[in-house]
Design a protein around this motif. Structure first.
Motif, PDB file in Angstrom:
ATOM      1  N   GLU A 190      35.544  -0.274  41.241  1.00  0.00           N
ATOM      2  CA  GLU A 190      35.003  -1.617  41.457  1.00  0.00           C
ATOM      3  C   GLU A 190      34.734  -2.360  40.147  1.00  0.00           C
ATOM      4  O   GLU A 190      34.412  -3.551  40.178  1.00  0.00           O
ATOM      5  CB  GLU A 190      33.691  -1.537  42.256  1.00  0.00           C
ATOM      6  N   VAL A 191      34.850  -1.661  39.025  1.00  0.00           N
ATOM      7  CA  VAL A 191      34.427  -2.233  37.739  1.00  0.00           C
ATOM      8  C   VAL A 191      35.624  -2.596  36.874  1.00  0.00           C
ATOM      9  O   VAL A 191      36.432  -1.739  36.522  1.00  0.00           O
ATOM     10  CB  VAL A 191      33.505  -1.251  36.989  1.00  0.00           C
ATOM     11  N   LYS A 192      35.708  -3.884  36.542  1.00  0.00           N
ATOM     12  CA  LYS A 192      36.786  -4.384  35.678  1.00  0.00           C
ATOM     13  C   LYS A 192      36.437  -4.199  34.209  1.00  0.00           C
ATOM     14  O   LYS A 192      37.312  -4.015  33.363  1.00  0.00           O
ATOM     15  CB  LYS A 192      37.002  -5.878  35.967  1.00  0.00           C
ATOM     16  N   GLY A 193      35.158  -4.261  33.902  1.00  0.00           N
ATOM     17  CA  GLY A 193      34.718  -4.105  32.522  1.00  0.00           C
ATOM     18  C   GLY A 193      33.206  -4.212  32.426  1.00  0.00           C
ATOM     19  O   GLY A 193      32.527  -4.583  33.392  1.00  0.00           O
ATOM     20  N   ILE A 194      32.668  -3.858  31.252  1.00  0.00           N
ATOM     21  CA  ILE A 194      31.224  -3.896  31.004  1.00  0.00           C
ATOM     22  C   ILE A 194      30.961  -4.630  29.696  1.00  0.00           C
ATOM     23  O   ILE A 194      31.657  -4.407  28.696  1.00  0.00           O
ATOM     24  CB  ILE A 194      30.633  -2.470  30.912  1.00  0.00           C
ATOM     25  N   LEU A 195      29.954  -5.510  29.711  1.00  0.00           N
ATOM     26  CA  LEU A 195      29.480  -6.159  28.493  1.00  0.00           C
ATOM     27  C   LEU A 195      27.997  -5.846  28.348  1.00  0.00           C
ATOM     28  O   LEU A 195      27.205  -6.155  29.241  1.00  0.00           O
ATOM     29  CB  LEU A 195      29.695  -7.673  28.564  1.00  0.00           C
ATOM     30  N   LEU A 196      27.629  -5.227  27.234  1.00  0.00           N
ATOM     31  CA  LEU A 196      26.224  -4.903  26.976  1.00  0.00           C
ATOM     32  C   LEU A 196      25.641  -5.915  26.000  1.00  0.00           C
ATOM     33  O   LEU A 196      26.216  -6.181  24.940  1.00  0.00           O
ATOM     34  CB  LEU A 196      26.105  -3.494  26.392  1.00  0.00           C
ATOM     35  N   LEU A 197      24.500  -6.480  26.379  1.00  0.00           N
ATOM     36  CA  LEU A 197      23.794  -7.443  25.544  1.00  0.00           C
ATOM     37  C   LEU A 197      22.620  -6.746  24.876  1.00  0.00           C
ATOM     38  O   LEU A 197      21.560  -6.578  25.470  1.00  0.00           O
ATOM     39  CB  LEU A 197      23.315  -8.626  26.391  1.00  0.00           C
ATOM     40  N   ASP A 198      22.841  -6.301  23.658  1.00  0.00           N
ATOM     41  CA  ASP A 198      21.836  -5.567  22.879  1.00  0.00           C
ATOM     42  C   ASP A 198      21.243  -4.413  23.689  1.00  0.00           C
ATOM     43  O   ASP A 198      20.032  -4.191  23.685  1.00  0.00           O
ATOM     44  CB  ASP A 198      20.726  -6.503  22.386  1.00  0.00           C
ATOM     45  N   GLY A 199      22.112  -3.711  24.382  1.00  0.00           N
ATOM     46  CA  GLY A 199      21.693  -2.545  25.153  1.00  0.00           C
ATOM     47  C   GLY A 199      21.580  -1.316  24.272  1.00  0.00           C
ATOM     48  O   GLY A 199      22.200  -1.213  23.216  1.00  0.00           O
ATOM     49  N   GLY A 200      20.763  -0.364  24.725  1.00  0.00           N
ATOM     50  CA  GLY A 200      20.645   0.897  24.016  1.00  0.00           C
ATOM     51  C   GLY A 200      21.583   1.935  24.604  1.00  0.00           C
ATOM     52  O   GLY A 200      22.051   1.794  25.731  1.00  0.00           O
ATOM     53  N   ILE A 236      37.568   2.322  31.162  1.00  0.00           N
ATOM     54  CA  ILE A 236      36.896   1.074  31.547  1.00  0.00           C
ATOM     55  C   ILE A 236      36.493   0.325  30.282  1.00  0.00           C
ATOM     56  O   ILE A 236      35.779   0.868  29.434  1.00  0.00           O
ATOM     57  CB  ILE A 236      35.657   1.356  32.425  1.00  0.00           C
ATOM     58  N   PRO A 237      36.953  -0.923  30.091  1.00  0.00           N
ATOM     59  CA  PRO A 237      36.615  -1.680  28.879  1.00  0.00           C
ATOM     60  C   PRO A 237      35.101  -1.830  28.705  1.00  0.00           C
ATOM     61  O   PRO A 237      34.390  -2.185  29.648  1.00  0.00           O
ATOM     62  CB  PRO A 237      37.272  -3.039  29.117  1.00  0.00           C
ATOM     63  N   LEU A 238      34.627  -1.539  27.503  1.00  0.00           N
ATOM     64  CA  LEU A 238      33.207  -1.620  27.183  1.00  0.00           C
ATOM     65  C   LEU A 238      33.043  -2.447  25.909  1.00  0.00           C
ATOM     66  O   LEU A 238      33.474  -2.035  24.840  1.00  0.00           O
ATOM     67  CB  LEU A 238      32.631  -0.217  26.975  1.00  0.00           C
ATOM     68  N   HIS A 239      32.428  -3.624  26.059  1.00  0.00           N
ATOM     69  CA  HIS A 239      32.176  -4.497  24.915  1.00  0.00           C
ATOM     70  C   HIS A 239      30.681  -4.506  24.631  1.00  0.00           C
ATOM     71  O   HIS A 239      29.873  -4.702  25.539  1.00  0.00           O
ATOM     72  CB  HIS A 239      32.681  -5.911  25.190  1.00  0.00           C
ATOM     73  N   ILE A 240      30.338  -4.304  23.380  1.00  0.00           N
ATOM     74  CA  ILE A 240      28.942  -4.159  22.961  1.00  0.00           C
ATOM     75  C   ILE A 240      28.597  -5.282  21.994  1.00  0.00           C
ATOM     76  O   ILE A 240      29.162  -5.368  20.897  1.00  0.00           O
ATOM     77  CB  ILE A 240      28.727  -2.790  22.270  1.00  0.00           C
ATOM     78  N   VAL A 241      27.698  -6.169  22.410  1.00  0.00           N
ATOM     79  CA  VAL A 241      27.243  -7.264  21.561  1.00  0.00           C
ATOM     80  C   VAL A 241      25.819  -6.931  21.116  1.00  0.00           C
ATOM     81  O   VAL A 241      24.918  -6.772  21.946  1.00  0.00           O
ATOM     82  CB  VAL A 241      27.266  -8.610  22.309  1.00  0.00           C
ATOM     83  N   SER A 242      25.632  -6.807  19.800  1.00  0.00           N
ATOM     84  CA  SER A 242      24.388  -6.268  19.263  1.00  0.00           C
ATOM     85  C   SER A 242      23.642  -7.284  18.406  1.00  0.00           C
ATOM     86  O   SER A 242      24.258  -8.115  17.731  1.00  0.00           O
ATOM     87  CB  SER A 242      24.685  -5.030  18.407  1.00  0.00           C
ATOM     88  N   SER A 243      22.310  -7.167  18.405  1.00  0.00           N
ATOM     89  CA  SER A 243      21.498  -7.957  17.485  1.00  0.00           C
ATOM     90  C   SER A 243      21.510  -7.274  16.122  1.00  0.00           C
ATOM     91  O   SER A 243      21.756  -6.074  16.019  1.00  0.00           O
ATOM     92  CB  SER A 243      20.067  -8.088  18.001  1.00  0.00           C
ATOM     93  N   ASP A 244      21.215  -8.042  15.079  1.00  0.00           N
ATOM     94  CA  ASP A 244      21.216  -7.471  13.729  1.00  0.00           C
ATOM     95  C   ASP A 244      19.838  -6.926  13.373  1.00  0.00           C
ATOM     96  O   ASP A 244      19.239  -7.308  12.356  1.00  0.00           O
ATOM     97  CB  ASP A 244      21.697  -8.509  12.708  1.00  0.00           C
ATOM     98  N   SER A 245      19.355  -5.996  14.203  1.00  0.00           N
ATOM     99  CA  SER A 245      18.025  -5.421  13.990  1.00  0.00           C
ATOM    100  C   SER A 245      18.011  -4.409  12.851  1.00  0.00           C
ATOM    101  O   SER A 245      16.947  -4.038  12.356  1.00  0.00           O
ATOM    102  CB  SER A 245      17.526  -4.763  15.282  1.00  0.00           C
ATOM    103  N   GLY A 246      19.212  -3.932  12.471  1.00  0.00           N
ATOM    104  CA  GLY A 246      19.324  -3.034  11.333  1.00  0.00           C
ATOM    105  C   GLY A 246      18.791  -1.639  11.600  1.00  0.00           C
ATOM    106  O   GLY A 246      18.405  -1.286  12.720  1.00  0.00           O
ATOM    107  N   GLY A 247      18.755  -0.825  10.546  1.00  0.00           N
ATOM    108  CA  GLY A 247      18.176   0.512  10.614  1.00  0.00           C
ATOM    109  C   GLY A 247      18.761   1.381  11.697  1.00  0.00           C
ATOM    110  O   GLY A 247      19.979   1.479  11.875  1.00  0.00           O
ATOM    111  N   ASN A 248      17.880   2.007  12.444  1.00  0.00           N
ATOM    112  CA  ASN A 248      18.272   2.945  13.485  1.00  0.00           C
ATOM    113  C   ASN A 248      19.056   2.276  14.619  1.00  0.00           C
ATOM    114  O   ASN A 248      19.875   2.913  15.283  1.00  0.00           O
ATOM    115  CB  ASN A 248      17.029   3.636  14.058  1.00  0.00           C
TER     116      ASN A 248
END
Length: 304
Positions: free
Chosen positions: A142-152, A248-260
């Motif tokens: 059922e899943v065409k793709g996933i986009l994570l918005l600053d997910g862990g 399954i396509p996985l796109h990860i959009v991250s904040s620039d929180s740095g460090g860990n």
């Protein structure tokens, strides 16, 4: 000390009066569906495939207002839906444990009941990374793709100390809510960042602002979120045990929180053979508000 106590009592009374008033002011946007013996609110706009399914992060007061900009902008390109977790927005509270299996099965049942056609592009913010990854594990067709918005990453959420710190933040913000302190701070322009309110509120149309701020004062530090926080480690381990997403396509959009946080984002790359990660400069955790145009572009790119 006595003066402080009196002020807190007065603030608590003020908070309760305002909650009753606000409950009668703002009728739900969208529809209510009966799923797993409790009511769940969903808001959908637009037409076309794949259907974009927005999943809010932990403690977000209202999915409707949180994804309002993205859904409004995307409705000319595709069908999109957002929904409130139990006890938030216009969704009913429930005592059913918030295990990741239960939450994902409820989302699946909700989509089926609402006749929202697959395939889905799952867009999850923050802790919702666990939910959308597990959905793809259970229902890959059922899943065409996933986009994570600053997910862990699931590995990140499996850490015991994160569960403890999240619980403490929830309890502190709950205290600010029930005593009316959060409302008093809001009235002088100080909105707390834990629910993204300090960024999102400024970018909404005036009528939607009224709903958003009412949801914020109603749900900040809500007890409903405690159930999700208490099962965070176990849920993360269940996702880890569920295995990787293969192609399954996985796109990860991250904040620039740095460090860990950079290491956590790199961990996510290993969850799919078709993964891509990008860090957006000058961004905040609620990245779909601090950098909303950039996130909109990423979603349009995935649709194309």
């Amino acid at each position: 000390m006595l003066i402080v106590l009196i002020l807190l009592v007065v603030g608590g009374i003020w908070q309760n009066i305002m909650l009753k008033r606000e409950a009668n002011l703002f009728l739900q946007r969208g529809d209510i569906y009966r799923v797993n013996s409790h009511d769940i609110h969903m808001y959908g706009v637009g037409e076309g495939k794949p259907t974009i399914v927005f999943v809010a992060g932990s403690g977000t007061p209202s999915a409707f207002t949180d994804f309002y900009f993205l859904q409004s902008e995307l409705q000319q390109y595709a069908r999109s839906v957002s929904y409130d977790h139990a006890g938030y927005g216009w969704s009913e509270r429930t005592n059913i444990p918030r295990t990741i299996d239960t939450v994902v099965e409820e989302l699946h049942e909700l989509l089926q009941t609402a006749k929202e056609a697959s395939p889905y592009l799952l867009v999850g913010h923050s802790l919702a990374a666990l939910e959308v990854i597990h959905y793809a594990q259970k229902y890959p067709n059922e899943v065409k793709g996933i986009l994570l918005l600053d997910g862990g990453s699931p590995e990140f959420y499996a850490k015991k100390n994160l569960e403890i710190s999240s619980y403490l933040i929830n309890r502190v913000t709950a205290g600010l809510r029930v005593t009316g302190v959060a409302r008093a701070l809001g009235n002088i322009g100080l909105l707390l960042p834990f629910a993204g309110e300090n960024i999102r509120y400024k970018g909404l149309p005036n009528k939607i602002k009224e709903i958003d701020i009412a949801m914020y004062y109603n749900h900040l530090g809500d007890n409903s979120n405690v159930n999700s926080i208490r099962t965070m480690n176990e849920n993360a381990q269940l996702v880890i045990d569920g295995g990787y997403l293969k192609d399954i396509p996985l796109h990860i959009v991250s904040s620039d929180s740095g460090g860990n946080w950079e290491k956590v984002q790199q961990q996510l790359l290993h969850w799919s053979n078709e993964s891509h990660q990008e860090t957006i400069a000058n961004s905040k955790h609620y990245i779909h508000w601090s950098n909303k145009e950039a996130v909109l572009t990423k979603i349009l790119n995935m649709l194309n």
